[in-house]
Design an enzyme around this catalytic site. Sequence first.
Site, PDB file in Angstrom:
ATOM      1  N   ASP A   1     161.875 -22.051 -38.340  1.00 36.19           N
ATOM      2  CA  ASP A   1     162.790 -22.831 -37.294  1.00 36.19           C
ATOM      3  C   ASP A   1     161.943 -22.957 -36.040  1.00 36.19           C
ATOM      4  O   ASP A   1     162.521 -22.467 -34.952  1.00 36.19           O
ATOM      5  CB  ASP A   1     163.985 -21.749 -37.274  1.00 36.19           C
TER       6      ASP A   1
ATOM      7  N   CYS B   1     166.339 -15.376 -38.291  1.00 39.45           N
ATOM      8  CA  CYS B   1     166.091 -16.186 -39.406  1.00 39.45           C
ATOM      9  C   CYS B   1     164.707 -15.818 -40.268  1.00 39.45           C
ATOM     10  O   CYS B   1     164.575 -15.816 -41.380  1.00 39.45           O
ATOM     11  CB  CYS B   1     166.043 -17.563 -38.954  1.00 39.45           C
TER      12      CYS B   1
ATOM     13  N   LYS C   1     169.185 -26.088 -43.375  1.00 39.31           N
ATOM     14  CA  LYS C   1     170.053 -25.074 -43.824  1.00 39.31           C
ATOM     15  C   LYS C   1     171.048 -24.893 -42.651  1.00 39.31           C
ATOM     16  O   LYS C   1     170.988 -25.417 -41.621  1.00 39.31           O
ATOM     17  CB  LYS C   1     169.342 -23.580 -43.861  1.00 39.31           C
TER      18      LYS C   1
END
Length: 193
Positions: free
Chosen positions: A9, A140, A98
């Site tokens: 990310d 994350c 996601k």
Amino acid sequence: MGKALIIVDVQNDFCEGGSLAVGGGAGVAAGITRLLAAEPDRWDHVVATKDYHVDPGAHFGDPPDFVDSWPRHCVVGTPGSEFHPDLATDRVEAIFHKGEHAAAYSGFEGHTDSGECLVDWLRRHGVDTVELVGIATDHCVRATALDATEEGFHTTVLLDLTAGVAPDTTDVALRSMDGAGVNLRGKPVIRAA
């Protein structure tokens, strides 16, 4: 067996100036690029994850509680969902999206455009060892590392190339990962965005 780098990310909305900025995010992007250039043979494969929201429901809050709900971020089609420009992506073989319609923190909840999930992709490519970098250490990165370990991968987080949201939640994440058998190297970046 092989080793993969999972870049978690490293997107504009999670770096300085983004809608859900994590202090030090841009530096993490640049640091990953430097590491990829300095050690090109360290990994057999390089993959990346993206938060990729269409309508994740209660994951977006107005106002957000910063526990279960967050400001709008990484919306598909917006500049905030793109990789940070300081992150070199030429080595990235696959991107796992996601969170399109629900909250998703782990890269193992993501899939490629063709629908292949991360665990299947890694196994198909003979990977047994993963190293993780990215944003955010306490969300994350933590979730992806815990799932990697749960799936049986030898898992290391290169903490110097991660950025945490807050000291308290980052400490909890580090204890959680350590307790699950994740190898932790270095120290995460934690600074005000």
